[in-house]
Write an enzyme that holds these catalytic residues in place. Structure first.
Site, PDB file in Angstrom:
ATOM      1  N   ASN A  79      47.001  34.521  49.292  1.00 48.23           N
ATOM      2  CA  ASN A  79      48.232  35.935  49.078  1.00 48.23           C
ATOM      3  C   ASN A  79      48.057  36.212  50.288  1.00 48.23           C
ATOM      4  OD1 ASN A  79      46.527  36.868  46.041  1.00 48.23           O
ATOM      5  ND2 ASN A  79      48.390  36.285  46.029  1.00 48.23           N
ATOM      6  N   LEU A  80      50.126  36.639  50.834  1.00 52.72           N
ATOM      7  CA  LEU A  80      50.718  36.326  51.784  1.00 52.72           C
ATOM      8  C   LEU A  80      50.138  37.500  52.485  1.00 52.72           C
ATOM      9  CD1 LEU A  80      52.395  35.758  53.311  1.00 52.72           C
ATOM     10  CD2 LEU A  80      54.131  36.794  52.271  1.00 52.72           C
ATOM     11  N   TYR A  87      45.504  30.380  34.884  1.00 56.52           N
ATOM     12  CA  TYR A  87      44.866  31.336  34.998  1.00 56.52           C
ATOM     13  C   TYR A  87      46.271  32.220  34.176  1.00 56.52           C
ATOM     14  CZ  TYR A  87      46.146  36.359  37.238  1.00 56.52           C
ATOM     15  OH  TYR A  87      46.138  37.601  37.108  1.00 56.52           O
ATOM     16  N   ASP A 101      28.126  41.721  32.614  1.00 50.35           N
ATOM     17  CA  ASP A 101      29.152  41.113  32.617  1.00 50.35           C
ATOM     18  C   ASP A 101      29.552  41.234  31.532  1.00 50.35           C
ATOM     19  OD1 ASP A 101      30.831  38.585  31.014  1.00 50.35           O
ATOM     20  OD2 ASP A 101      29.742  37.366  33.127  1.00 50.35           O
ATOM     21  N   LYS A 137      41.103  35.268  38.818  1.00 47.40           N
ATOM     22  CA  LYS A 137      42.266  35.404  39.376  1.00 47.40           C
ATOM     23  C   LYS A 137      42.622  34.291  39.875  1.00 47.40           C
ATOM     24  CE  LYS A 137      42.141  38.778  43.390  1.00 47.40           C
ATOM     25  NZ  LYS A 137      42.409  39.069  43.980  1.00 47.40           N
ATOM     26  N   SER A 152      50.081  39.928  34.031  1.00 48.13           N
ATOM     27  CA  SER A 152      49.960  39.877  35.584  1.00 48.13           C
ATOM     28  C   SER A 152      52.561  39.357  34.914  1.00 48.13           C
ATOM     29  CB  SER A 152      49.895  38.947  36.165  1.00 48.13           C
ATOM     30  OG  SER A 152      50.537  37.782  37.436  1.00 48.13           O
ATOM     31  N   ARG A 169      59.633  37.517  46.480  1.00 46.42           N
ATOM     32  CA  ARG A 169      58.415  38.576  45.849  1.00 46.42           C
ATOM     33  C   ARG A 169      58.579  39.980  45.401  1.00 46.42           C
ATOM     34  NH1 ARG A 169      58.385  33.927  45.030  1.00 46.42           N
ATOM     35  NH2 ARG A 169      56.779  31.992  44.565  1.00 46.42           N
ATOM     36  N   LYS A 208      46.214  34.956  30.404  1.00 47.19           N
ATOM     37  CA  LYS A 208      47.032  35.970  30.608  1.00 47.19           C
ATOM     38  C   LYS A 208      47.559  36.252  29.251  1.00 47.19           C
ATOM     39  CE  LYS A 208      45.424  38.315  33.918  1.00 47.19           C
ATOM     40  NZ  LYS A 208      43.734  39.074  34.424  1.00 47.19           N
TER      41      LYS A 208
HETATM   42  P1  NAD Z   1      39.316  40.984  41.769  1.00 46.82           P
HETATM   43  O1  NAD Z   1      38.864  39.859  41.974  1.00 46.82           O
HETATM   44  O2  NAD Z   1      38.626  42.130  43.418  1.00 46.82           O
HETATM   45  O3  NAD Z   1      38.316  42.278  40.978  1.00 46.82           O
HETATM   46  C1  NAD Z   1      38.216  41.563  39.476  1.00 46.82           C
HETATM   47  C2  NAD Z   1      36.721  41.936  39.330  1.00 46.82           C
HETATM   48  O4  NAD Z   1      36.306  41.617  37.944  1.00 46.82           O
HETATM   49  C3  NAD Z   1      35.438  42.029  40.981  1.00 46.82           C
HETATM   50  O5  NAD Z   1      35.143  42.991  41.359  1.00 46.82           O
HETATM   51  C4  NAD Z   1      34.709  41.070  39.508  1.00 46.82           C
HETATM   52  O6  NAD Z   1      33.658  40.858  39.826  1.00 46.82           O
HETATM   53  C5  NAD Z   1      34.877  41.492  38.190  1.00 46.82           C
HETATM   54  N1  NAD Z   1      34.320  40.407  37.134  1.00 46.82           N
HETATM   55  C6  NAD Z   1      34.906  38.870  37.067  1.00 46.82           C
HETATM   56  N2  NAD Z   1      34.012  38.282  36.258  1.00 46.82           N
HETATM   57  C7  NAD Z   1      33.779  39.335  35.490  1.00 46.82           C
HETATM   58  C8  NAD Z   1      33.211  39.176  34.708  1.00 46.82           C
HETATM   59  N3  NAD Z   1      32.429  38.739  34.095  1.00 46.82           N
HETATM   60  N4  NAD Z   1      31.881  40.408  34.343  1.00 46.82           N
HETATM   61  C9  NAD Z   1      32.281  41.658  34.717  1.00 46.82           C
HETATM   62  N5  NAD Z   1      33.161  41.734  36.080  1.00 46.82           N
HETATM   63  C10 NAD Z   1      34.071  40.616  36.071  1.00 46.82           C
HETATM   64  O7  NAD Z   1      41.108  40.744  41.247  1.00 46.82           O
HETATM   65  P2  NAD Z   1      42.022  41.819  41.812  1.00 46.82           P
HETATM   66  O8  NAD Z   1      42.975  41.188  42.447  1.00 46.82           O
HETATM   67  O9  NAD Z   1      41.676  43.057  41.351  1.00 46.82           O
HETATM   68  O10 NAD Z   1      42.557  41.919  40.061  1.00 46.82           O
HETATM   69  C11 NAD Z   1      41.994  42.872  39.191  1.00 46.82           C
HETATM   70  C12 NAD Z   1      43.025  42.611  37.377  1.00 46.82           C
HETATM   71  O11 NAD Z   1      44.485  42.276  38.123  1.00 46.82           O
HETATM   72  C13 NAD Z   1      42.176  40.917  36.976  1.00 46.82           C
HETATM   73  O12 NAD Z   1      42.622  40.783  35.608  1.00 46.82           O
HETATM   74  C14 NAD Z   1      43.461  40.347  37.800  1.00 46.82           C
HETATM   75  O13 NAD Z   1      44.203  39.012  36.822  1.00 46.82           O
HETATM   76  C15 NAD Z   1      45.324  41.008  37.566  1.00 46.82           C
HETATM   77  N6  NAD Z   1      45.667  40.739  38.149  1.00 46.82           N
HETATM   78  C16 NAD Z   1      45.843  40.525  39.920  1.00 46.82           C
HETATM   79  C17 NAD Z   1      46.666  40.390  40.450  1.00 46.82           C
HETATM   80  C18 NAD Z   1      46.915  40.657  42.005  1.00 46.82           C
HETATM   81  O14 NAD Z   1      47.656  40.089  42.925  1.00 46.82           O
HETATM   82  N7  NAD Z   1      45.836  41.441  42.534  1.00 46.82           N
HETATM   83  C19 NAD Z   1      48.286  40.027  39.970  1.00 46.82           C
HETATM   84  C20 NAD Z   1      47.909  40.580  38.419  1.00 46.82           C
HETATM   85  C21 NAD Z   1      46.722  40.703  37.930  1.00 46.82           C
HETATM   86  C1  UD1 Z   2      50.120  34.699  43.074  1.00 49.44           C
HETATM   87  C2  UD1 Z   2      49.804  33.448  42.385  1.00 49.44           C
HETATM   88  C3  UD1 Z   2      50.498  34.555  41.388  1.00 49.44           C
HETATM   89  C4  UD1 Z   2      49.731  36.246  40.895  1.00 49.44           C
HETATM   90  C5  UD1 Z   2      50.420  36.489  42.038  1.00 49.44           C
HETATM   91  C6  UD1 Z   2      50.005  37.918  42.880  1.00 49.44           C
HETATM   92  C7  UD1 Z   2      50.144  31.061  42.875  1.00 49.44           C
HETATM   93  C8  UD1 Z   2      50.899  29.777  42.371  1.00 49.44           C
HETATM   94  N1  UD1 Z   2      50.576  32.415  42.059  1.00 49.44           N
HETATM   95  O1  UD1 Z   2      52.009  34.972  43.703  1.00 49.44           O
HETATM   96  O2  UD1 Z   2      49.795  33.855  39.671  1.00 49.44           O
HETATM   97  O3  UD1 Z   2      49.993  36.804  39.756  1.00 49.44           O
HETATM   98  O4  UD1 Z   2      49.622  35.621  43.576  1.00 49.44           O
HETATM   99  O5  UD1 Z   2      48.699  38.011  42.926  1.00 49.44           O
HETATM  100  O6  UD1 Z   2      49.325  31.299  43.339  1.00 49.44           O
HETATM  101  N2  UD1 Z   2      53.010  32.140  51.197  1.00 49.44           N
HETATM  102  C9  UD1 Z   2      53.528  31.428  52.260  1.00 49.44           C
HETATM  103  N3  UD1 Z   2      51.966  31.413  52.489  1.00 49.44           N
HETATM  104  C10 UD1 Z   2      51.029  30.941  52.544  1.00 49.44           C
HETATM  105  C11 UD1 Z   2      50.877  31.972  51.092  1.00 49.44           C
HETATM  106  C12 UD1 Z   2      51.961  32.586  50.285  1.00 49.44           C
HETATM  107  O7  UD1 Z   2      54.985  31.051  52.242  1.00 49.44           O
HETATM  108  O8  UD1 Z   2      49.656  31.102  52.886  1.00 49.44           O
HETATM  109  C13 UD1 Z   2      54.815  32.881  50.081  1.00 49.44           C
HETATM  110  C14 UD1 Z   2      54.647  31.553  48.842  1.00 49.44           C
HETATM  111  O9  UD1 Z   2      54.795  30.969  48.422  1.00 49.44           O
HETATM  112  C15 UD1 Z   2      55.169  33.332  47.644  1.00 49.44           C
HETATM  113  C16 UD1 Z   2      55.370  34.096  49.181  1.00 49.44           C
HETATM  114  O10 UD1 Z   2      54.479  33.927  50.130  1.00 49.44           O
HETATM  115  O11 UD1 Z   2      56.858  33.489  48.494  1.00 49.44           O
HETATM  116  C17 UD1 Z   2      54.307  35.564  48.129  1.00 49.44           C
HETATM  117  O12 UD1 Z   2      52.352  34.844  47.709  1.00 49.44           O
HETATM  118  P1  UD1 Z   2      51.061  34.897  47.013  1.00 49.44           P
HETATM  119  O13 UD1 Z   2      50.579  36.002  47.564  1.00 49.44           O
HETATM  120  O14 UD1 Z   2      50.514  34.057  46.923  1.00 49.44           O
HETATM  121  O15 UD1 Z   2      51.866  35.554  45.514  1.00 49.44           O
HETATM  122  P2  UD1 Z   2      52.392  34.692  44.496  1.00 49.44           P
HETATM  123  O16 UD1 Z   2      53.222  33.428  44.819  1.00 49.44           O
HETATM  124  O17 UD1 Z   2      53.949  34.970  43.984  1.00 49.44           O
END
Ligand code: NAD
Ligand code: UD1
Length: 336
Positions: free
Chosen positions: A200-201, A150, A60, A86, A126, A232, A154
């Site tokens: 996510n979409l 969340y 952790d 996240k 993010s 987006r 950040k």
């Molecule tokens: P993810 O959940 O796939 O990866 C995060 C990893 O961290 C996972 O493998 C999880 O098991 C591990 N983890 C969680 N808590 C932990 C802990 N306490 N100790 C050790 N490991 C731990 O998510 P991701 O999409 O790969 O995101 C990675 C980073 O990027 C995150 O910080 C997230 O907030 C940031 N981020 C992601 C997105 C996105 O859309 N994916 C967008 C913006 C920012």
């Molecule tokens: C989400 C998170 C944001 C994160 C980002 C990237 C929320 C409110 N925000 O944003 O914090 O940084 O993901 O991982 O959750 N959509 C639909 N139907 C669905 C899902 C999504 O119409 O079932 C639309 C959303 O309204 C948006 C777009 O698709 O317009 C993208 O959605 P999503 O992938 O969830 O990303 P964000 O909304 O940008």
């Protein structure tokens, strides 16, 4: 000898792609993860794609004693900190867990890095820190008004890291504000495999096209955008991973804390993403307009000029590649 880079959260969606790109660039990545939202089954694939052994530690990131052991056992030169929680909706219900893991994890990591004399850190932030932007595209100096717990975790970590760098010039920190990471590794071997139903979409479109979910609820058809659906900045996860390598190279010559947008710099609406995905998978996506999702914003996309200038990085894969690679991952099972 190759520089050893600790990748926290290296088994996750973004971290796994970062590990592979770091290895391709000649670094020696070490994974630390507690598998809260991932599985060790990714590790053999990382080794196969990286073409080298990838040491992995199950721990952790809040556990300072475990971190000390990692810095003792491996010649860590720098850290990419991806570990964290996240899920926006969950963060509203579990603020303590989100502050504990996201803020507490960053503090424990910085403390142990300080003790070990390791001062180079790339942090996963993010674009959600911006909230509803006043202007598009969004530059790094736009106001920070995160809508969710969340997003606020950040922002707190960003402030903490900038304060560290102000107090001690040894630090070399890149704060990377990701826009919307999407897609999967072009090999089809790595992708998004979060636990539970995706929010996510693009992962949702994968499950709908595969028949695992019935239809897409389009969250709002009356946004002030060209076709009424949300806009987006979708960024291929391999482009994002390459951005981390570019940040690591930049930090080799730059002290201080540097905040950078990582985005493609152009927006796509939900309808455009659906159309691109239908083209990629050759199937029709069932969809219906539903109410807006609380906390959503109409449109945002990055001004990526700073990353282009300082990191010499820009996204090279477009929306069609994102959809094709996501679909390839889904066809391969979409999980580990
Ligand atoms: P993810 O959940 O796939 O990866 C995060 C990893 O961290 C996972 O493998 C999880 O098991 C591990 N983890 C969680 N808590 C932990 C802990 N306490 N100790 C050790 N490991 C731990 O998510 P991701 O999409 O790969 O995101 C990675 C980073 O990027 C995150 O910080 C997230 O907030 C940031 N981020 C992601 C997105 C996105 O859309 N994916 C967008 C913006 C920012
Ligand atoms: C989400 C998170 C944001 C994160 C980002 C990237 C929320 C409110 N925000 O944003 O914090 O940084 O993901 O991982 O959750 N959509 C639909 N139907 C669905 C899902 C999504 O119409 O079932 C639309 C959303 O309204 C948006 C777009 O698709 O317009 C993208 O959605 P999503 O992938 O969830 O990303 P964000 O909304 O940008």
């Amino acid at each position: 000898m190759a520089d050893t880079i600790l990748v926290t959260g290296g088994a996750g969606y973004v971290g796994s792609h970062v590990v592979v790109e770091l290895a391709k660039a000649g670094y020696a990545p070490v994974v630390l993860d507690n598998f809260a939202n991932s599985t060790p089954a990714v590790l053999p694939r990382l080794q196969a794609l990286a073409g080298r052994p990838i040491p992995s530690v199950t721990a952790d990131v809040r556990d300072a004693a475990a971190l000390r052991a990692v810095f003792h056992d491996h010649p860590i030169a720098a850290v990419v900190h991806c570990a964290g929680l996240k899920a926006v909706g969950e963060s509203q219900e579990r603020p303590l867990a989100y502050y504990d893991v996201n803020v507490g994890g960053a503090i424990a990591l910085a403390e142990v890095m300080g003790e070990a004399g390791v001062a180079t850190l790339v942090f996963s932030s993010s674009a959600t820190v911006y909230g509803q932007p006043d202007h598009l595209p969004v530059p790094e100096d736009a106001p920070l008004r995160p809508h969710s717990v969340y997003g606020r975790t950040k922002r707190v970590v960003e402030d903490f890291l900038r304060d560290l760098a102000k107090a001690n010039d040894n630090w070399r920190i890149a704060i990377l504000r990701y826009f919307n990471p999407a897609g999967a590794h072009s090999s089809g071997m790595l992708g998004e495999a979060s636990r539970g139903k995706p929010a996510n979409l693009v992962p949702l479109l994968c499950k709908i096209a595969a028949g695992e979910l019935a239809e897409l609820a389009i969250y709002g058809g009356d946004w002030p955008t060209a076709d009424g659906t949300g806009v987006r900045d979708y960024l291929h996860v391999q482009d994002l991973a390459e951005g981390h390598v570019a940040a690591m190279r930049y930090l080799a010559k730059a002290h201080g804390a540097h905040t950078l947008n990582l985005g493609a710099g152009r927006g796509h609406s939900v309808m455009e993403v659906v159309a691109a995905f239908e083209k990629a998978c050759g199937r029709t996506i069932a969809k219906a307009v539903a109410p807006r999702r609380p906390g959503d914003v109409a449109a945002y996309y990055a001004d990526p000029a700073r990353a282009a200038k300082l990191l010499e990085w820009r996204a090279s894969r477009d929306l069609q590649v994102i959809c094709a690679d996501a679909w390839r991952w889904q066809r391969n099972g979409g999980r580990y």
